[in-house]
Design a protein around this motif. Structure first.
Motif, PDB file in Angstrom:
ATOM      1  N   ASP A  54       0.811  -1.225   0.000  1.00 14.55           N
ATOM      2  CA  ASP A  54       0.000   0.000   0.000  1.00 14.55           C
ATOM      3  C   ASP A  54       0.840   1.269   0.000  1.00 14.55           C
ATOM      4  N   ILE A  55       2.173   1.126  -0.085  1.00 15.55           N
ATOM      5  CA  ILE A  55       3.017   2.318  -0.068  1.00 15.55           C
ATOM      6  C   ILE A  55       4.015   2.311  -1.231  1.00 15.55           C
ATOM      7  N   ARG A  56       4.432   3.516  -1.599  1.00 14.17           N
ATOM      8  CA  ARG A  56       5.535   3.709  -2.555  1.00 14.17           C
ATOM      9  C   ARG A  56       6.685   4.321  -1.767  1.00 14.17           C
ATOM     10  N   LEU A  57       7.733   3.535  -1.582  1.00 16.86           N
ATOM     11  CA  LEU A  57       8.786   3.889  -0.635  1.00 16.86           C
ATOM     12  C   LEU A  57       9.992   4.536  -1.312  1.00 16.86           C
ATOM     13  N   LYS A  58      10.489   5.598  -0.675  1.00 15.39           N
ATOM     14  CA  LYS A  58      11.805   6.143  -0.970  1.00 15.39           C
ATOM     15  C   LYS A  58      12.527   6.305   0.358  1.00 15.39           C
ATOM     16  N   MET A  59      13.867   6.274   0.299  1.00 16.00           N
ATOM     17  CA  MET A  59      14.676   6.370   1.508  1.00 16.00           C
ATOM     18  C   MET A  59      15.760   7.406   1.306  1.00 16.00           C
ATOM     19  N   VAL A  60      16.125   8.109   2.365  1.00 14.47           N
ATOM     20  CA  VAL A  60      17.235   9.053   2.297  1.00 14.47           C
ATOM     21  C   VAL A  60      18.251   8.665   3.365  1.00 14.47           C
ATOM     22  N   GLU A  61      19.498   8.466   2.932  1.00 13.79           N
ATOM     23  CA  GLU A  61      20.566   8.014   3.826  1.00 13.79           C
ATOM     24  C   GLU A  61      21.835   8.821   3.544  1.00 13.79           C
ATOM     25  N   LEU A  62      22.419   9.378   4.599  1.00 14.53           N
ATOM     26  CA  LEU A  62      23.619  10.201   4.477  1.00 14.53           C
ATOM     27  C   LEU A  62      24.892   9.370   4.473  1.00 14.53           C
ATOM     28  N   ASP A  63      24.903   8.286   5.217  1.00 10.78           N
ATOM     29  CA  ASP A  63      26.104   7.479   5.416  1.00 10.78           C
ATOM     30  C   ASP A  63      26.389   6.626   4.177  1.00 10.78           C
ATOM     31  N   SER A  64      27.498   6.891   3.496  1.00 14.19           N
ATOM     32  CA  SER A  64      27.823   6.175   2.262  1.00 14.19           C
ATOM     33  C   SER A  64      28.053   4.689   2.507  1.00 14.19           C
ATOM     34  N   GLU A  65      28.556   4.332   3.685  1.00 14.09           N
ATOM     35  CA  GLU A  65      28.763   2.920   4.023  1.00 14.09           C
ATOM     36  C   GLU A  65      27.415   2.196   4.111  1.00 14.09           C
ATOM     37  N   SER A  66      26.425   2.865   4.699  1.00 14.19           N
ATOM     38  CA  SER A  66      25.083   2.286   4.773  1.00 14.19           C
ATOM     39  C   SER A  66      24.469   2.149   3.382  1.00 14.19           C
TER      40      SER A  66
END
Length: 263
Positions: A54-66
């Motif tokens: 039921d969702i359209r997901l986006k993610m924001v991550e600062l850590d390049s290792e992650s």
């Protein structure tokens, strides 16, 4: 491959799967399918979010290792993962309309995240997040409490706050030195404050910056900028100025803002 938790980024990775599922389940089925996860880390929430149809997901991550870890372990993230600092991100490049927010917020910038959410309050109908328990208590608390403060008023003006669950340090790696909690914010029906919003924020922040003083004394720094000094005696005769900031609810601060703006 494991991701090293970085103190500078305020990272504490949630490892308790039952709590992770509970956080994702707290994100209600809604008519707004676009969801932004802030700081997915090693994907403990993401794995369950990706299963929700039921969702359209986006993610924001600062850590390049992650970022490397996530793209390696979750191929479905391709095209959905944004490597960036959420606080500097132009979210509107990725969402054309309303979007909801979920995440295990870095504790050292959680207040900044909430202030940014407030800037987009008309486009963010729901937030589910894990934060430091002390901050969660402050946000959810009502007038009269010593923990009630600036974020309490500003967020409660626009959102209904639900306290979802408390979480102990043992649910994380490495364990934080503080307790944690999950809260849910749902946009209320308010469309306008009934006063100047910029001035409202100024009044709330100024009042709580000297919370031990009565409003009459705490708000004196606004003399000459917000209202004419010649009007001070007339304005300050209102009984509301005998109170301290922690005694005022949202509507009280709205009335206080009106008093000051009409001077």
């Amino acid at each position: 491959m494991e991701v090293r938790a970085k103190k500078a980024l305020g990272q504490h990775f949630l490892t308790d799967q039952s709590i992770a599922r509970g956080i994702v389940d707290a994100l209600s089925p809604a008519s707004v399918p676009d969801v932004l996860e802030i700081g997915p880390g090693m994907g403990v929430l993401t794995q369950y979010l990706l299963r929700r149809e039921d969702i359209r997901l986006k993610m924001v991550e600062l850590d390049s290792e992650s970022v490397v870890y996530l793209l390696t372990h979750f191929p479905d993230m391709q095209g959905k993962l944004i490597e960036a600092d959420y606080l500097k991100l132009d979210v509107h490049k990725f969402f054309k309309g309303q979007y909801r927010i979920i995440g295990n917020f870095p504790y050292n910038i959680s207040s900044q995240i909430f202030f940014k959410i407030l800037e987009d309050k008309n486009l963010v109908p729901e937030v589910v997040c894990m934060i430091q328990k002390e901050v969660a208590d402050r946000i959810a608390e009502g007038p009269g409490s010593k923990t009630y403060g600036i974020l309490s008023v500003l967020l409660q003006a626009w959102y209904d706050i639900d306290y979802v669950m408390a979480v102990g340090p043992g649910a994380f790696a490495p364990p934080p030195k503080v307790k944690s909690a999950v809260i849910r914010l749902r946009r209320n029906s308010r469309t306008e404050l009934g006063c100047d919003e910029k001035l409202f924020k100024t009044v709330v922040k100024t009042a709580f910056n000297q919370r031990r003083k009565t409003l009459r004394n705490a708000l004196k720094p606004l003399t000459g900028t917000v209202f004419n000094p010649d009007s001070a005696s007339r304005i300050f005769s209102d009984p509301i100025f005998d109170l301290r900031a922690e005694r005022l609810g949202v509507e009280d601060f709205v009335r206080l803002t009106r008093l000051l703006s009409e001077a």
